[in-house]
Every structure is written in C-alpha cells, then in structure tokens.
Write an enzyme that holds these catalytic residues in place. Structure first.
Site, PDB file in Angstrom:
ATOM      1  N   SER A   1       0.858  -1.188   0.000  1.00 18.53           N
ATOM      2  CA  SER A   1       0.000   0.000   0.000  1.00 18.53           C
ATOM      3  C   SER A   1       0.898   1.244   0.000  1.00 18.53           C
ATOM      4  O   SER A   1       2.118   1.121   0.104  1.00 18.53           O
ATOM      5  CB  SER A   1      -0.871   0.003   1.252  1.00 18.53           C
ATOM      6  OG  SER A   1      -0.027   0.158   2.391  1.00 18.53           O
TER       7      SER A   1
ATOM      8  N   ASP B   1      -0.539  -1.466  -4.220  1.00 16.45           N
ATOM      9  CA  ASP B   1      -1.915  -1.580  -3.728  1.00 16.45           C
ATOM     10  C   ASP B   1      -2.484  -0.155  -3.538  1.00 16.45           C
ATOM     11  O   ASP B   1      -1.717   0.823  -3.533  1.00 16.45           O
ATOM     12  CB  ASP B   1      -1.862  -2.355  -2.403  1.00 16.45           C
ATOM     13  CG  ASP B   1      -3.154  -3.071  -2.085  1.00 16.45           C
ATOM     14  OD1 ASP B   1      -4.081  -3.030  -2.912  1.00 16.45           O
ATOM     15  OD2 ASP B   1      -3.235  -3.687  -1.001  1.00 16.45           O
TER      16      ASP B   1
ATOM     17  N   ASN C   1      -4.623  -9.191   3.583  1.00 15.49           N
ATOM     18  CA  ASN C   1      -3.639  -8.418   4.318  1.00 15.49           C
ATOM     19  C   ASN C   1      -3.829  -8.566   5.831  1.00 15.49           C
ATOM     20  O   ASN C   1      -2.931  -9.034   6.522  1.00 15.49           O
ATOM     21  CB  ASN C   1      -3.703  -6.935   3.913  1.00 15.49           C
ATOM     22  CG  ASN C   1      -2.525  -6.128   4.455  1.00 15.49           C
ATOM     23  OD1 ASN C   1      -1.677  -6.653   5.165  1.00 15.49           O
ATOM     24  ND2 ASN C   1      -2.477  -4.850   4.145  1.00 15.49           N
TER      25      ASN C   1
HETATM   26 ZN   LIG Z   1      -7.717  -3.751  -0.962  1.00 17.62          ZN
END
Ligand SMILES: [Zn+2]
Length: 289
Positions: free
Chosen positions: A47, A79, A239
């Site tokens: 991310s 992400d 995640n």
């Molecule tokens: Zn996601």
C-alpha cells in the site's frame, strides 16, 4: 508468462492468484516461501504506507531479486494508490501492476480520475497492469469492532453489472475490483458475518471483459472464497490476517523469551506464522489439497 497471462490463465482454470501485502523483508520472505512450497505464482503488494516504509524502489528491487535469482513468478503490485502522481512514481520504479483507488469518489469523477491514471501509467510503461475500483468497501487493514461507515452491504449498494461494464469500458483498466459484500479489515462485531454475494460476482463477470479482483478477503469463510473464484474472481487480496499472524508470532516469541534481543530470532517467529497463513490461503485459492 507475464502477470497478465498468469491472471487470464487463472481465470480460465477457475483458480485465483493470491495477493499478499508486506511491509518488511520478513513479510516478503513469508509470501515467497509460501508460494514456493506450493509452486504457484504470487503477487506481493504494498500500500502507500507500506511502500513508504519499505522504500518505493527498494520494494521493487527486493521482489525482482527473488524473481531473478529463483526464476520464480512473483510480481509486485502497488496496492490502493490515491493519486495520479503516486501512480506515476510506481510505474517509473518498474512495478508490475498498480491500483488506482477512486472508490470513495462519485461515479463520474472516479471514471475520469481512473482513466487519467490509466493513460499516465501506460504512457510510461504500456505493459503495466492498472486496476480500478468501483464500490466502497472501506480502507482499513485492521481488526474492527464495527462495519466502517459507507461500506456497501445491501444488494442495492454493491457494484451493479451495468455500472461495472461502463466503468471498465470508459477507464480502459486491465483489472476490476468490485464491491460484492467484501470489506477491508476483519469485522469482529457481534452478530455480523461477512458474506459475499456470489450471484452478483457472476453477473459482473458476464458484464465486463477484464479479470476480477476480490479485495478485503480477510475474515471470509473458506466456502465463500471458493464459490467466488468459481464465479469468476481471478485474484484475491489478503492483508489483515497476515498482519495479525505476524504480530502474534512475535508476541509469542517474547512470551517465550522476554530477554531476546536478536531481531532475526524473534522476527523469524512472525515470519513463520505469516507464512503458514499465506500458504493456507494459497492452497484454498488454487484448489490444492
Ligand atoms: Zn484492498
């Protein structure tokens, strides 16, 4: 095969590629070892926060070093990326895929911004895969006591096949992430069970031309994952479960040996615990015994 071919192949075989997030080298090893034990391709994801911590370029170099040294199909995805500038940054760093996340924006604005992200990304690297999202499923990778505000739970709020078709066609994305009952994070609220709307996935699958990605997988029952994959999901994101396992592993290491100061000893416990979860999920997504 490149990533696009691998995802298309998964779609045809009615299996799904696992996408797992990492925020340190131990996490990346956990993902890589799990995939390698089963001999299946895998996507590692970072991310914005995770890649700022690892290093935007360094994350790519780490994945590349595994891919090249072991000749292994491991790929890197940026992400949830919230601006075109940050999309550009990861394309230049050589990422295999990027998600432009405009899910919080109104429909028309989401289309316009996603289209801009696709055009900018492809102008730098025509081979990069760009994923778009329509339908809000929250943004947290935590264990939550209640469903985040604005998350689509009712059938009328989930992504509609008509809007999905329009969104994919007008933006030019390569992968599409719908809202079909999935939620980011794990919800532990009493009397709430996260369940997917399988028939909605089937309808969206028929309506759009690109592979479908399921976000917010953590916390779903195993049967929902497999039914969703049979219905047309070709990639599943996990995640929160991995973060929880990693942290639990380290806590247990300190419970056993509170005086341990060698990071490679206590971090190993976190890595091993994360690896077990990733392996279990990969078995499920690839329909392995
Ligand atoms: Zn996601």
């Amino acid at each position: 095969m490149n990533l696009q071919e691998i995802i298309k192949d998964a779609q045809e075989k009615k299996i799904a590629i696992g996408h797992f997030n990492f925020s340190n080298l131990e996490g990346l090893w956990a993902i890589f070892n799990a995939a390698r034990e089963l001999n299946v391709p895998v996507i590692a994801g970072v991310s914005e926060g995770e890649r700022d911590f690892v290093g935007v370029q360094e994350a790519m170099m780490l994945v590349k070093s595994l891919r090249e040294r072991f000749s292994y199909p491991i790929f890197l995805n940026a992400d949830h990326t919230y601006s075109v500038e940050r999309v550009e940054e990861v394309v230049r760093a050589g990422y295999d895929a990027v998600i432009f996340d405009g899910a919080k924006l109104p429909f028309a604005e989401n289309i316009q911004k996603t289209k801009e992200a696709v055009e900018r990304a492809k102008s730098i690297n025509p081979d990069i895969l760009v994923e778009g999202e329509f339908g809000y499923i929250g943004t947290s990778s935590k264990i939550l006591k209640e469903v985040p505000e604005g998350v689509a739970l009712g059938e009328e709020d989930m992504t509609s096949p008509t809007q999905a078709e329009q969104f994919v066609r007008e933006t030019g994305i390569d992968l599409f992430a719908p809202s079909v009952g999935n939620i980011h994070g794990i919800i532990v609220a009493e009397s709430f069970v996260e369940r997917l709307n399988i028939s909605r996935i089937e309808e969206i699958r028929k309506a759009v031309s690109v592979p479908l990605v399921l976000h917010g997988g953590s916390g779903l029952p195993d049967s929902d994952f497999q039914n969703a994959i049979r219905a047309g999901i070709a990639c599943v994101h996990i995640n929160t479960e991995l973060r929880a396992a990693f942290t639990k592993g380290i806590k247990e290491a300190f419970n056993k040996n509170p005086d341990e100061i060698a990071p490679y000893k206590y971090m190993k416990e976190g890595r091993d615990a994360m690896q077990e979860v990733a392996k279990k999920r990969l078995k499920l997504f690839n329909f392995l015994p």
